[in-house]
Design a protein around this motif. Structure first.
Motif, PDB file in Angstrom:
ATOM      1  N   ILE A  59       0.854  -1.192   0.000  1.00 39.78           N
ATOM      2  CA  ILE A  59       0.000   0.000   0.000  1.00 39.78           C
ATOM      3  C   ILE A  59       0.888   1.239   0.000  1.00 39.78           C
ATOM      4  CG2 ILE A  59      -1.696   1.298   1.324  1.00 39.78           C
ATOM      5  CD1 ILE A  59      -2.797  -1.328   2.348  1.00 39.78           C
ATOM      6  N   HIS A  60       0.614   2.142  -0.932  1.00 41.09           N
ATOM      7  CA  HIS A  60       1.340   3.404  -1.012  1.00 41.09           C
ATOM      8  C   HIS A  60       0.373   4.539  -0.667  1.00 41.09           C
ATOM      9  CE1 HIS A  60       5.123   2.031  -2.832  1.00 41.09           C
ATOM     10  NE2 HIS A  60       4.397   1.152  -3.483  1.00 41.09           N
ATOM     11  N   PRO A  61       0.251   4.892   0.608  1.00 41.17           N
ATOM     12  CA  PRO A  61      -0.689   5.972   0.966  1.00 41.17           C
ATOM     13  C   PRO A  61      -0.235   7.316   0.392  1.00 41.17           C
ATOM     14  CG  PRO A  61      -0.040   4.693   2.897  1.00 41.17           C
ATOM     15  CD  PRO A  61       0.889   4.323   1.802  1.00 41.17           C
ATOM     16  N   ARG A  62      -1.183   8.059  -0.039  1.00 42.24           N
ATOM     17  CA  ARG A  62      -0.933   9.404  -0.556  1.00 42.24           C
ATOM     18  C   ARG A  62      -0.749  10.372   0.615  1.00 42.24           C
ATOM     19  NH1 ARG A  62      -3.242  11.514  -5.592  1.00 42.24           N
ATOM     20  NH2 ARG A  62      -3.072  13.794  -5.657  1.00 42.24           N
ATOM     21  N   ALA A  63       0.168  11.325   0.474  1.00 41.40           N
ATOM     22  CA  ALA A  63       0.357  12.333   1.522  1.00 41.40           C
ATOM     23  C   ALA A  63      -0.875  13.218   1.615  1.00 41.40           C
ATOM     24  CB  ALA A  63       1.589  13.177   1.232  1.00 41.40           C
ATOM     25  N   VAL A  64      -1.209  13.614   2.827  1.00 42.03           N
ATOM     26  CA  VAL A  64      -2.399  14.429   3.036  1.00 42.03           C
ATOM     27  C   VAL A  64      -2.098  15.471   4.093  1.00 42.03           C
ATOM     28  CG1 VAL A  64      -3.304  12.825   4.768  1.00 42.03           C
ATOM     29  CG2 VAL A  64      -4.867  14.376   3.595  1.00 42.03           C
ATOM     30  N   ASP A  65      -2.702  16.644   3.942  1.00 43.44           N
ATOM     31  CA  ASP A  65      -2.566  17.693   4.939  1.00 43.44           C
ATOM     32  C   ASP A  65      -3.968  18.123   5.359  1.00 43.44           C
ATOM     33  OD1 ASP A  65      -1.361  19.583   6.598  1.00 43.44           O
ATOM     34  OD2 ASP A  65      -1.578  21.161   5.079  1.00 43.44           O
ATOM     35  N   GLY A  66      -4.085  18.504   6.618  1.00 39.76           N
ATOM     36  CA  GLY A  66      -5.384  18.917   7.121  1.00 39.76           C
ATOM     37  C   GLY A  66      -5.367  18.991   8.629  1.00 39.76           C
ATOM     38  N   PHE A  67      -6.520  19.276   9.188  1.00 40.77           N
ATOM     39  CA  PHE A  67      -6.632  19.468  10.641  1.00 40.77           C
ATOM     40  C   PHE A  67      -6.185  18.220  11.401  1.00 40.77           C
ATOM     41  CE2 PHE A  67      -9.185  18.988  14.522  1.00 40.77           C
ATOM     42  CZ  PHE A  67      -8.840  20.150  15.197  1.00 40.77           C
ATOM     43  N   TYR A  68      -6.710  17.064  11.030  1.00 35.81           N
ATOM     44  CA  TYR A  68      -6.391  15.842  11.763  1.00 35.81           C
ATOM     45  C   TYR A  68      -4.973  15.367  11.478  1.00 35.81           C
ATOM     46  CZ  TYR A  68     -11.395  15.784  12.629  1.00 35.81           C
ATOM     47  OH  TYR A  68     -12.657  16.123  13.026  1.00 35.81           O
ATOM     48  N   ALA A  69      -4.468  15.579  10.263  1.00 31.31           N
ATOM     49  CA  ALA A  69      -3.083  15.217   9.953  1.00 31.31           C
ATOM     50  C   ALA A  69      -2.116  16.025  10.803  1.00 31.31           C
ATOM     51  CB  ALA A  69      -2.806  15.434   8.469  1.00 31.31           C
ATOM     52  N   ARG A  70      -2.397  17.302  11.001  1.00 30.20           N
ATOM     53  CA  ARG A  70      -1.521  18.125  11.838  1.00 30.20           C
ATOM     54  C   ARG A  70      -1.591  17.692  13.301  1.00 30.20           C
ATOM     55  NH1 ARG A  70      -3.188  22.019   7.936  1.00 30.20           N
ATOM     56  NH2 ARG A  70      -5.038  22.607   9.146  1.00 30.20           N
ATOM     57  N   TRP A  71      -2.789  17.344  13.754  1.00 29.08           N
ATOM     58  CA  TRP A  71      -2.917  16.811  15.113  1.00 29.08           C
ATOM     59  C   TRP A  71      -2.112  15.525  15.266  1.00 29.08           C
ATOM     60  CZ3 TRP A  71      -3.828  17.851  19.874  1.00 29.08           C
ATOM     61  CH2 TRP A  71      -4.651  18.921  20.231  1.00 29.08           C
ATOM     62  N   ARG A  72      -2.190  14.668  14.253  1.00 30.87           N
ATOM     63  CA  ARG A  72      -1.484  13.390  14.312  1.00 30.87           C
ATOM     64  C   ARG A  72       0.027  13.615  14.392  1.00 30.87           C
ATOM     65  NH1 ARG A  72      -4.139  11.480  10.687  1.00 30.87           N
ATOM     66  NH2 ARG A  72      -2.771  11.585   8.861  1.00 30.87           N
ATOM     67  N   TRP A  73       0.538  14.559  13.615  1.00 27.28           N
ATOM     68  CA  TRP A  73       1.973  14.817  13.651  1.00 27.28           C
ATOM     69  C   TRP A  73       2.387  15.514  14.930  1.00 27.28           C
ATOM     70  CZ3 TRP A  73       5.872  12.706  11.478  1.00 27.28           C
ATOM     71  CH2 TRP A  73       5.699  12.041  10.272  1.00 27.28           C
ATOM     72  N   ALA A  74       1.511  16.297  15.515  1.00 24.97           N
ATOM     73  CA  ALA A  74       1.813  16.907  16.812  1.00 24.97           C
ATOM     74  C   ALA A  74       1.975  15.829  17.881  1.00 24.97           C
ATOM     75  CB  ALA A  74       0.712  17.889  17.197  1.00 24.97           C
ATOM     76  N   ILE A  75       1.103  14.827  17.848  1.00 23.00           N
ATOM     77  CA  ILE A  75       1.200  13.736  18.825  1.00 23.00           C
ATOM     78  C   ILE A  75       2.417  12.876  18.551  1.00 23.00           C
ATOM     79  CG2 ILE A  75       0.040  11.668  19.691  1.00 23.00           C
ATOM     80  CD1 ILE A  75      -2.612  13.116  19.245  1.00 23.00           C
ATOM     81  N   VAL A  76       2.742  12.660  17.262  1.00 23.68           N
ATOM     82  CA  VAL A  76       3.974  11.932  16.915  1.00 23.68           C
ATOM     83  C   VAL A  76       5.179  12.659  17.503  1.00 23.68           C
ATOM     84  CG1 VAL A  76       5.513  11.307  15.022  1.00 23.68           C
ATOM     85  CG2 VAL A  76       3.083  10.812  14.848  1.00 23.68           C
ATOM     86  N   ALA A  77       5.228  13.973  17.315  1.00 23.42           N
ATOM     87  CA  ALA A  77       6.352  14.757  17.837  1.00 23.42           C
ATOM     88  C   ALA A  77       6.420  14.689  19.359  1.00 23.42           C
ATOM     89  CB  ALA A  77       6.231  16.209  17.372  1.00 23.42           C
ATOM     90  N   LEU A  78       5.267  14.774  20.014  1.00 27.70           N
ATOM     91  CA  LEU A  78       5.246  14.756  21.481  1.00 27.70           C
ATOM     92  C   LEU A  78       5.707  13.404  22.021  1.00 27.70           C
ATOM     93  CD1 LEU A  78       4.496  16.031  24.195  1.00 27.70           C
ATOM     94  CD2 LEU A  78       2.148  15.220  23.841  1.00 27.70           C
ATOM     95  N   THR A  79       5.146  12.320  21.483  1.00 29.09           N
ATOM     96  CA  THR A  79       5.509  10.989  21.986  1.00 29.09           C
ATOM     97  C   THR A  79       6.980  10.685  21.755  1.00 29.09           C
ATOM     98  OG1 THR A  79       4.751  10.005  19.899  1.00 29.09           O
ATOM     99  CG2 THR A  79       3.185  10.056  21.739  1.00 29.09           C
TER     100      THR A  79
END
Length: 477
Positions: A26-46
């Motif tokens: 599976i090759h997921p397409r990159a996406v930007d948006g409200f939930y994607a930014r939240w997800r990366w914020a949690i990735v950075a925090l953890t």
């Protein structure tokens, strides 16, 4: 997987059905948006916590260190011993009921935002995106013949993945071996066999799970996907496709921004972007599926399409089954959160948290374990005195030297054969052999057998903190 029909022994066509086949990548397409930014914020925090915590000092030691060799567990100002295993049990219960609670309320938020498999898959896919480009570029690169462009991109990705995996393994071992000492051992090539094994094992597991297995861990290996349905109900918040609004699907080629859709056509333009961005490769338009990890990538990309088409957002959104069917407002959905299972999970979770905090707050600064000397339960010594021998393990849970005085009571005339005290260094534990004696006149007044008594161990400083441990004194027949 079905193979073409082949002639059978009697001339009839026979069809071969293969039950096992390799999964397409599976090759997921990159996406930007409200939930994607939240997800990366949690990735950075953890990851800031995971990678940074071992390097944080607390006084003269590592702030968080699980020293298995010395049987000491340091968590900031706490010094824990194996006898404090109850705290680990409490943490596991809090994690379990927290997961049950969040799942009942909002589905698989843990999987979509904070699960280590999801977090490291996001990181590894971002590295892959840096080297190989977005979805279409990766698909094109996979089909291209081997050449310098493909070689350096694929090799660079692998080197970055391996380095990230090894750094993750190194950090993991740094929670059990002081990380500054571990770093010196790595730089001087003096890493021990067990440290080497766990660095390589954890690094390889990260590399394999996040780089290659990815969604297959979530779909086939993680048990949570299988039993989550037991915690879902029709008021659980899940990623939902509004079929009533979206169907029947329109045609992207015939629609332009702001143009009114044709009669009998829904808002969905059938662009398939929601499928292209899904990390598990599902089509959310087919309804709730156990493979959905609730990451909301499809919501972000669909909202972007709706913006381009001049159509209201929310064709794909977080909603409940009852909310979709009954057209509930946000306030109505929120009121349905307070249902029995949620209240029960919340009450249990709150109770465990309060008990844990109370236990930590009232915890003594030292522990004592009492073990009887099984080689000689009781014996008669000079002048008819009855003697019992004990072994006391005194554990200093502070990080400063302490002296402890040992005494006992509970029986008339009971006394130690000699005054007992023990000096312990910071976070030190020591076994102390102590003899108790009972005078003959007191022994004659008691029946043979075990009689309850108490050990009283007091910290010899201004606090005079006292620990009382129950035990028994045995009289011979």
């Amino acid at each position: 997987m079905t193979s073409p029909a082949v002639p059978g022994p009697g001339g009839d066509a026979a069809q071969v059905i293969r039950l096992y086949r390799s999964e397409d990548k599976i090759h997921p397409r990159a996406v930007d948006g409200f939930y994607a930014r939240w997800r990366w914020a949690i990735v950075a925090l953890t990851q800031l916590v995971f990678y940074g915590l071992p390097w944080l000092n607390w006084g003269e030691r590592q702030a968080v260190l699980f020293d298995l060799g010395a049987r000491r567990f340091y968590v900031f100002g706490l010094v824990l011993y194996p006898q404090d295993f109850v705290y680990l049990t409490a943490l596991l219960l809090i994690s379990a009921f927290g997961l049950f609670l969040f799942t009942a309320v909002a589905g698989r938020l843990w999987c979509g935002y904070a699960c280590p498999q999801t977090v490291y898959t996001e990181i590894f896919m971002r590295v892959e995106h840096w080297f190989e480009g977005d979805r279409n570029a990766r698909l094109k690169l996979d089909k291209a013949p081997w050449g310098w462009n493909k070689l350096w991109r694929k090799s660079g990705k692998q080197v970055a993945w391996i380095a990230l995996g090894l750094w993750t393994g190194f950090t993991f071992v740094g929670y059990f071996t002081p990380i500054h000492m571990l770093a010196d051992e790595v730089l001087t090539l003096g890493l021990g066999p067990w440290e080497s094994f766990w660095v390589l094992f954890y690094g390889f597991a990260t590399y394999g799970n996040a780089g290659y297995m990815r969604e297959q861990v979530c779909k086939y290996m993680c048990p949570y996907a299988r039993f989550q349905s037991a915690m879902f109900d029709r008021d659980t918040l899940i990623v939902s496709y509004d079929t009533e609004r979206g169907e029947p699907r329109g045609n992207n080629a015939k629609r332009k921004k702001g143009e009114a859709r044709a009669a009998g056509v829904g808002d969905c333009i059938d662009c398939s972007l929601c499928v292209q961005v899904c990390p598990t490769g599902i089509d959310i338009r087919h309804g709730l599926q156990y493979e959905c990890i609730g990451c909301a990538a499809c919501i972000d990309v669909c909202n972007g399409v709706m913006d381009k088409m001049g159509t209201p957002r929310g064709l794909i959104r977080y909603d409940t089954e009852n909310g979709l069917e009954q057209h509930l407002s946000r306030s109505q959905r929120l009121r349905r959160v307070l249902r029995p299972r949620v209240l029960i999970y919340s009450a249990v979770l709150l109770t465990i948290c309060v008990v844990l905090l109370w236990s930590l707050a009232s915890r003594h600064s030292f522990r004592v374990d009492v073990v009887r000397d099984r080689a000689s339960l009781a014996r008669i010594v000079e002048d008819g005195w009855v003697e019992n021998v004990y072994r006391l393990q005194v554990m200093n849970a502070t990080e400063s030297p302490q002296r402890y005085r040992i005494d006992a009571d509970g029986l008339p005339g009971l006394k130690l054969s000699q005054a007992a005290s023990v000096d312990l260094g910071p976070a030190e534990a020591r076994w102390v052999a102590v003899s108790l004696r009972l005078p003959p006149e007191s022994a004659l007044q008691l029946k043979p057998g075990a009689h309850p008594m108490q050990w009283r161990i007091r910290r010899d400083d201004e606090s005079a903190e006292l620990v009382v441990e129950k035990s028994t004194f045995v009289l011979p027949r």
